[in-house]
Design an enzyme around this catalytic site. Structure first.
Site, PDB file in Angstrom:
ATOM      1  N   HIS A  56       0.858  -1.187   0.000  1.00 18.50           N
ATOM      2  CA  HIS A  56       0.000   0.000   0.000  1.00 18.50           C
ATOM      3  C   HIS A  56       0.895   1.238   0.000  1.00 18.50           C
ATOM      4  O   HIS A  56       2.057   1.182   0.409  1.00 18.50           O
ATOM      5  CB  HIS A  56      -0.886   0.028   1.242  1.00 18.50           C
ATOM      6  CG  HIS A  56      -1.964  -1.004   1.225  1.00 18.50           C
ATOM      7  ND1 HIS A  56      -3.037  -0.949   2.093  1.00 18.50           N
ATOM      8  CD2 HIS A  56      -2.151  -2.109   0.471  1.00 18.50           C
ATOM      9  CE1 HIS A  56      -3.835  -1.976   1.859  1.00 18.50           C
ATOM     10  NE2 HIS A  56      -3.316  -2.697   0.880  1.00 18.50           N
ATOM     11  N   GLU A  58       1.030   3.789   1.925  1.00 21.65           N
ATOM     12  CA  GLU A  58       1.582   4.125   3.240  1.00 21.65           C
ATOM     13  C   GLU A  58       2.770   3.236   3.593  1.00 21.65           C
ATOM     14  O   GLU A  58       3.795   3.713   4.092  1.00 21.65           O
ATOM     15  CB  GLU A  58       0.510   3.967   4.333  1.00 21.65           C
ATOM     16  CG  GLU A  58      -0.721   4.820   4.127  1.00 21.65           C
ATOM     17  CD  GLU A  58      -1.857   4.117   3.397  1.00 21.65           C
ATOM     18  OE1 GLU A  58      -3.024   4.392   3.732  1.00 21.65           O
ATOM     19  OE2 GLU A  58      -1.582   3.301   2.483  1.00 21.65           O
ATOM     20  N   CYS A  86      -6.077   1.800   6.075  1.00 23.64           N
ATOM     21  CA  CYS A  86      -6.693   0.546   6.513  1.00 23.64           C
ATOM     22  C   CYS A  86      -6.049   0.085   7.826  1.00 23.64           C
ATOM     23  O   CYS A  86      -5.137   0.723   8.352  1.00 23.64           O
ATOM     24  CB  CYS A  86      -6.514  -0.523   5.429  1.00 23.64           C
ATOM     25  SG  CYS A  86      -4.806  -1.082   5.238  1.00 23.64           S
ATOM     26  N   CYS A  89      -2.198  -0.550   7.559  1.00 20.01           N
ATOM     27  CA  CYS A  89      -1.426   0.692   7.478  1.00 20.01           C
ATOM     28  C   CYS A  89      -1.451   1.463   8.794  1.00 20.01           C
ATOM     29  O   CYS A  89      -0.434   2.028   9.199  1.00 20.01           O
ATOM     30  CB  CYS A  89      -1.931   1.536   6.319  1.00 20.01           C
ATOM     31  SG  CYS A  89      -1.563   0.770   4.718  1.00 20.01           S
TER      32      CYS A  89
END
Length: 155
Positions: A56, A58, A86, A89
């Site tokens: 992701h 992040e 999420c 993260c």
């Protein structure tokens, strides 16, 4: 704390990174980590390209920042991301000790800052994250909606 001009400036940068993700066929999410008004690291979604469900925006940014700062603790930093993080993260953001999180679009289905979960102030985490949501929210949301609309139309 209200939205500052710097918040909008850095979110625009994150939006450009999200557009890179989209250009690569990834969900358009971008992130940038700032320390003392300088960009330390940047990233965008790459799980499809990297065959890595943890890639992701992040996580990619946090990984890069750790190498740049030569430290797994990213204290006194602000993370800008185009979508509410999420669970995975938010766990990484907490463990990295990121001081402040600024995101654009809210994620009512998977958001772990203030929607599905509220991990920014979960009592079982020993780090509290100051956060601000909704910075350039319409721009961030439009990017995501347009991406998913085009995916549905191709089916």
């Amino acid at each position: 704390m209200g939205i500052s001009l710097n918040d909008e400036q850095w979110m625009r940068y994150a939006i450009r990174l999200a557009q890179r993700a989209e250009d690569q066929g990834e969900v358009p999410v971008g992130a940038v980590l700032i320390k003392e008004e300088n960009c330390i690291a940047e990233g965008w979604n790459t799980p499809i390209q990297k065959h890595d469900p943890t890639a992701h925006a992040e996580i990619m940014t946090i990984r890069q920042a750790g190498k740049v700062l030569n430290n797994y603790r990213l204290t006194k930093t602000t993370l800008y991301v185009t979508l509410e993080p999420c669970v995975m993260c938010m766990g990484a953001i907490s463990h990295a000790r990121i001081e402040r999180l600024v995101f654009g679009a809210f994620d009512p289905n998977r958001g772990a800052v203030c929607n599905t979960l509220q991990l920014s102030d979960a009592p079982f985490l020993n780090h509290r994250i100051e956060w601000q949501g909704g910075v350039l929210e319409n721009n961030c949301s439009s990017l995501l909606k347009s991406f998913f609309r085009s995916k549905r139309e191709k089916k």
